[in-house]
Design a protein around this motif. Structure first.
Motif, PDB file in Angstrom:
ATOM      1  N   THR A 129      -8.926  -0.042   1.183  1.00 59.34           N
ATOM      2  CA  THR A 129      -8.970  -0.584  -0.175  1.00 59.34           C
ATOM      3  C   THR A 129      -8.596  -2.061  -0.200  1.00 59.34           C
ATOM      4  O   THR A 129      -9.284  -2.886  -0.835  1.00 59.34           O
ATOM      5  N   SER A 130      -7.532  -2.419   0.488  1.00 55.65           N
ATOM      6  CA  SER A 130      -7.126  -3.823   0.542  1.00 55.65           C
ATOM      7  C   SER A 130      -8.163  -4.670   1.264  1.00 55.65           C
ATOM      8  O   SER A 130      -8.451  -5.808   0.865  1.00 55.65           O
ATOM      9  N   PHE A 131      -8.742  -4.123   2.320  1.00 53.18           N
ATOM     10  CA  PHE A 131      -9.759  -4.850   3.074  1.00 53.18           C
ATOM     11  C   PHE A 131     -10.982  -5.133   2.203  1.00 53.18           C
ATOM     12  O   PHE A 131     -11.566  -6.227   2.264  1.00 53.18           O
ATOM     13  N   GLN A 132     -11.361  -4.162   1.384  1.00 52.62           N
ATOM     14  CA  GLN A 132     -12.494  -4.365   0.488  1.00 52.62           C
ATOM     15  C   GLN A 132     -12.203  -5.490  -0.501  1.00 52.62           C
ATOM     16  O   GLN A 132     -13.082  -6.303  -0.807  1.00 52.62           O
ATOM     17  N   LYS A 133     -10.983  -5.548  -1.000  1.00 54.53           N
ATOM     18  CA  LYS A 133     -10.616  -6.618  -1.928  1.00 54.53           C
ATOM     19  C   LYS A 133     -10.703  -7.986  -1.243  1.00 54.53           C
ATOM     20  O   LYS A 133     -11.144  -8.965  -1.857  1.00 54.53           O
ATOM     21  N   ILE A 134     -10.290  -8.039   0.018  1.00 57.08           N
ATOM     22  CA  ILE A 134     -10.363  -9.309   0.750  1.00 57.08           C
ATOM     23  C   ILE A 134     -11.824  -9.739   0.930  1.00 57.08           C
ATOM     24  O   ILE A 134     -12.171 -10.915   0.734  1.00 57.08           O
ATOM     25  N   LEU A 135     -12.697  -8.782   1.310  1.00 50.86           N
ATOM     26  CA  LEU A 135     -14.113  -9.119   1.496  1.00 50.86           C
ATOM     27  C   LEU A 135     -14.727  -9.640   0.197  1.00 50.86           C
ATOM     28  O   LEU A 135     -15.469 -10.637   0.206  1.00 50.86           O
ATOM     29  N   ALA A 136     -14.432  -8.960  -0.913  1.00 47.86           N
ATOM     30  CA  ALA A 136     -14.994  -9.393  -2.194  1.00 47.86           C
ATOM     31  C   ALA A 136     -14.498 -10.793  -2.565  1.00 47.86           C
ATOM     32  O   ALA A 136     -15.272 -11.625  -3.070  1.00 47.86           O
ATOM     33  N   ARG A 137     -13.232 -11.056  -2.302  1.00 51.80           N
ATOM     34  CA  ARG A 137     -12.680 -12.373  -2.636  1.00 51.80           C
ATOM     35  C   ARG A 137     -13.239 -13.453  -1.710  1.00 51.80           C
ATOM     36  O   ARG A 137     -13.494 -14.585  -2.147  1.00 51.80           O
ATOM     37  N   GLY A 192       1.994  -8.471  -9.800  1.00 52.73           N
ATOM     38  CA  GLY A 192       1.080  -9.531  -9.371  1.00 52.73           C
ATOM     39  C   GLY A 192       1.133  -9.844  -7.901  1.00 52.73           C
ATOM     40  O   GLY A 192       0.492 -10.814  -7.454  1.00 52.73           O
ATOM     41  N   ILE A 193       1.841  -9.060  -7.117  1.00 48.15           N
ATOM     42  CA  ILE A 193       1.953  -9.346  -5.685  1.00 48.15           C
ATOM     43  C   ILE A 193       0.633  -9.104  -4.978  1.00 48.15           C
ATOM     44  O   ILE A 193       0.224  -9.884  -4.109  1.00 48.15           O
ATOM     45  N   VAL A 194      -0.074  -8.024  -5.353  1.00 49.31           N
ATOM     46  CA  VAL A 194      -1.342  -7.694  -4.703  1.00 49.31           C
ATOM     47  C   VAL A 194      -2.365  -8.797  -4.941  1.00 49.31           C
ATOM     48  O   VAL A 194      -3.029  -9.276  -4.007  1.00 49.31           O
ATOM     49  N   GLY A 195      -2.487  -9.228  -6.192  1.00 49.21           N
ATOM     50  CA  GLY A 195      -3.465 -10.268  -6.509  1.00 49.21           C
ATOM     51  C   GLY A 195      -3.192 -11.576  -5.799  1.00 49.21           C
ATOM     52  O   GLY A 195      -4.107 -12.209  -5.263  1.00 49.21           O
ATOM     53  N   ILE A 245      -4.777 -14.615   1.287  1.00 45.34           N
ATOM     54  CA  ILE A 245      -5.397 -14.137   2.533  1.00 45.34           C
ATOM     55  C   ILE A 245      -6.863 -14.543   2.593  1.00 45.34           C
ATOM     56  O   ILE A 245      -7.352 -15.012   3.632  1.00 45.34           O
ATOM     57  N   SER A 246      -7.593 -14.366   1.495  1.00 47.25           N
ATOM     58  CA  SER A 246      -9.017 -14.723   1.494  1.00 47.25           C
ATOM     59  C   SER A 246      -9.212 -16.216   1.722  1.00 47.25           C
ATOM     60  O   SER A 246     -10.123 -16.623   2.456  1.00 47.25           O
ATOM     61  N   LEU A 247      -8.349 -17.027   1.125  1.00 51.15           N
ATOM     62  CA  LEU A 247      -8.459 -18.478   1.310  1.00 51.15           C
ATOM     63  C   LEU A 247      -8.191 -18.863   2.761  1.00 51.15           C
ATOM     64  O   LEU A 247      -8.952 -19.637   3.362  1.00 51.15           O
ATOM     65  N   ASP A 264       0.805  -1.221   0.000  1.00 52.66           N
ATOM     66  CA  ASP A 264       0.000   0.000   0.000  1.00 52.66           C
ATOM     67  C   ASP A 264       0.837   1.271   0.000  1.00 52.66           C
ATOM     68  O   ASP A 264       0.271   2.365  -0.049  1.00 52.66           O
ATOM     69  N   ALA A 265       2.145   1.157   0.084  1.00 54.60           N
ATOM     70  CA  ALA A 265       2.984   2.358   0.025  1.00 54.60           C
ATOM     71  C   ALA A 265       2.733   3.081  -1.293  1.00 54.60           C
ATOM     72  O   ALA A 265       2.660   2.445  -2.352  1.00 54.60           O
ATOM     73  N   PRO A 266       2.585   4.412  -1.264  1.00 48.38           N
ATOM     74  CA  PRO A 266       2.242   5.149  -2.495  1.00 48.38           C
ATOM     75  C   PRO A 266       3.197   4.896  -3.652  1.00 48.38           C
ATOM     76  O   PRO A 266       2.766   4.835  -4.808  1.00 48.38           O
ATOM     77  N   ASP A 267       4.501   4.756  -3.360  1.00 46.27           N
ATOM     78  CA  ASP A 267       5.469   4.576  -4.448  1.00 46.27           C
ATOM     79  C   ASP A 267       5.633   3.116  -4.860  1.00 46.27           C
ATOM     80  O   ASP A 267       6.420   2.810  -5.762  1.00 46.27           O
TER      81      ASP A 267
END
Length: 576
Positions: A200-208, A162-165, A171-173, A150-153
């Motif tokens: 933002t990351s938390f929302q991605k986890i919930l959706a997954r 592909g690290i985020v995905g 994490i979701s699994l 999540d660091a801006p740079d």
């Protein structure tokens, strides 16, 4: 290596040279290239860098100058600190790779083109091995890995690599597995791990997690833990004064965070949150001055589960954090009104048919009505509670939602007692929210002796009891142990009213005949027959106290000579 926080370029260069001299393998071979990272410079050797960095190799080869001596790499992800580790790797020196720096190293290696094309076992491959074999093995380390993205740079580079995905998938699994089959205590420890992520990351986890078939309860558990950790001071589950009022900057930050959290909440059907928790969120939104859209979203969610709410939940929305002052009633009114609209549109909330007053309510509606009435009784003593506000809360539910108005009458009585300065019109407006004919016998008895009530309400109660006593159904119901009037009572009263109207019509015809026959007054007329009719005996006693008589109607028990009698409007229980 010092980061780019040093004060001047000269001091930055000096410190960089001093740090570099500790690991450059040979001081006998002078450096032939200077790498610029912001304000920090590194004195290095070309042949060590070009052997593993495709980017630096290309810059040296494409340079018009044969002796290229300076390269600006200020855009390298992670800045000077990360580049120092990448340069150490080029020199063959060991350094620690951890979940906290591997993302920056992976992104920097991608930027510097340190791939297998230029060197076997290059930095890209080394960082990938660490991510797959260590960072993504456990839930805490995977969360730390995603958090570092999540660091801006680094975010854009981390997503491209592909690290985020991959982190979101792992994490979701693991979160779903822990929710279904906990491996440690407490069983919801996994939700606490997720609470350290960005919205933002938390929302991605919930959706997954949802796409993996996670139970709604699991999603709700994660949301509650996340919000409680993000806003601990504003979300106590029990009312209490704030330890300190947040200052301007803190308040702005908290408001932005709260609005972000509300915007990422999944639909109610996917993650049904406890209504008490929603009310705590709404109180925080009101306190922080959150946007209208944010508050409406929370009000709508609270209205969905209002039948599960308690009086304390509604007080949480209404009172300030100290619990001493009413600060917002509009939200409570909209919550109740939203519930009523939803029940009416669903068709199952209020079923109109044969029953007491023609209405039969669902258990959910009756429960909400009792909760609202008790809530009104709690806030009725507030000095700043206006008549219109009180009436708007009580009127948010239709009168058909209550089978009996005893609880509402109690709230009205408390309000009138606490606001003794109200005039007759204001007291009538307060009492208009209830139906005196829907009070129990005990409540009507109390109302008939209550000096705080307007005269009109007292007469309603007295008049209804007179009719009940005459019909005899009140005594029969008491013996049978039945307090609710039956349909037979309504039919009996309707027939009695029709008989009274017929009696009144005959009286009007008699007066008209008298006027045509010579204008003799009613005062000299004596009705034939020794047995008094019901109208002649009762209308004189009850007609004067008829609460349903309009301003334009007349009392037929005392008609002057020659006075024209107007036809009364057809109303239930009307005697005039």
């Amino acid at each position: 290596m010092a980061a780019a926080s040093v004060s001047t370029p000269r001091s930055a260069t000096s410190e960089a040279m001093e740090r570099t001299s500790q690991w450059v393998f040979s001081q006998d071979l002078p450096s032939d290239i200077v790498v610029q990272i912001g304000k920090v410079t590194f004195q290095l050797h070309k042949f060590m860098l070009v052997a593993k960095s495709g980017l630096i190799r290309r810059k040296v080869m494409e340079s018009e100058r044969v002796d290229l001596g300076r390269v600006d790499l200020s855009e390298v992800p992670g800045g000077a600190d990360v580049f120092e580790k990448a340069a150490k790797f080029c020199y063959g020196l060991n350094f620690e790779i951890s979940v906290n720096n591997v993302v920056a190293l992976r992104c920097a290696a991608e930027y510097l083109q340190m791939t297998e094309e230029y060197c076997r076992g290059n930095l890209v491959q080394r960082t990938e091995e660490f991510i797959g074999q260590a960072a993504l093995k456990t839930l805490p380390s995977a969360v730390a890995l995603l958090r570092s993205c999540d660091a801006p740079d680094l975010l854009a580079s981390a997503e491209h690599a592909g690290i985020v995905g991959r982190s979101v998938d792992v994490i979701s699994l693991k979160a779903c597995n822990e929710a279904n089959f906990p491996t440690r205590s407490p069983s919801d420890w996994w939700a606490g791990e997720l609470s350290s992520l960005s919205p933002t990351s938390f929302q991605k986890i919930l959706a997954r997690m949802k796409s993996r078939g996670a139970a709604p309860k699991s999603l709700a558990t994660a949301i509650v833990a996340y919000v409680e950790k993000s806003l601990p001071d504003l979300l106590p589950l029990s009312a209490g004064a704030l330890s300190s009022i947040p200052c301007g900057d803190t308040r702005t930050r908290q408001r932005g965070l709260l609005e972000s959290l509300i915007s990422i909440l999944p639909p109610d059907r996917d993650a049904p949150l406890p209504v008490g928790f929603i009310c705590c969120l709404l109180r925080a939104a009101i306190f922080l001055g959150a946007s209208a859209a944010c508050r409406r979203e929370l009000e709508g969610r609270a209205s969905v589960f209002l039948d599960q709410a308690t009086v304390a939940d509604l007080l949480t929305v209404t009172l300030d954090y100290s619990g001493d002052r009413v600060v917002d009633l509009d939200s409570a009114r909209r919550i109740v009104a939203g519930f009523a609209e939803r029940e009416a549109s669903a068709g199952g909330g209020m079923l109109y048919g044969a029953g007491f007053n023609g209405v039969s309510c669902s258990p959910a509606v009756q429960k909400v009505a009792r909760t609202v009435d008790s809530f009104l009784a709690e806030i009725a003593t507030d000095d700043e509670l206006s008549v219109s506000k009180f009436a708007s809360i009580a009127g948010a539910l239709p009168k058909s939602a209550r089978r009996f108005d005893d609880d509402l009458y109690r709230a009205v009585d408390i309000y009138l007692k606490a606001h003794s300065e109200l005039d007759e019109i204001e007291r009538e407006k307060v009492c208009s929210v209830m139906d005196p004919l829907k009070l129990s016998y005990e409540a009507r008895l109390h109302a008939s002796q209550n000096k705080r009530l307007p005269l009109q309400i007292v007469l309603h109660a007295l008049y209804y009891d007179q009719l009940q006593l005459r019909s005899g159904e009140e005594a029969g119901a008491a013996v049978a142990g039945i307090r609710e009037p039956s349909l037979k009572v309504d039919v009996s009263l309707i027939r009695e009213n029709e008989a009274l109207r017929s009696e009144l019509a005959k009286m009007k015809m008699y007066v008209s005949d008298m006027q045509r026959g010579g204008g003799q007054g009613m005062s000299g007329v004596k009705v034939a027959g020794s047995k008094k009719s019901f109208f002649s005996s009762v209308s004189r006693t009850l007609g004067k106290f008829n609460p349903f008589k309009q301003a334009g109607s007349k009392d037929t028990s005392n008609i002057d000579d020659g006075e024209q009698v107007t036809k009364p409007r057809r109303r239930r229980f009307s005697l005039s």
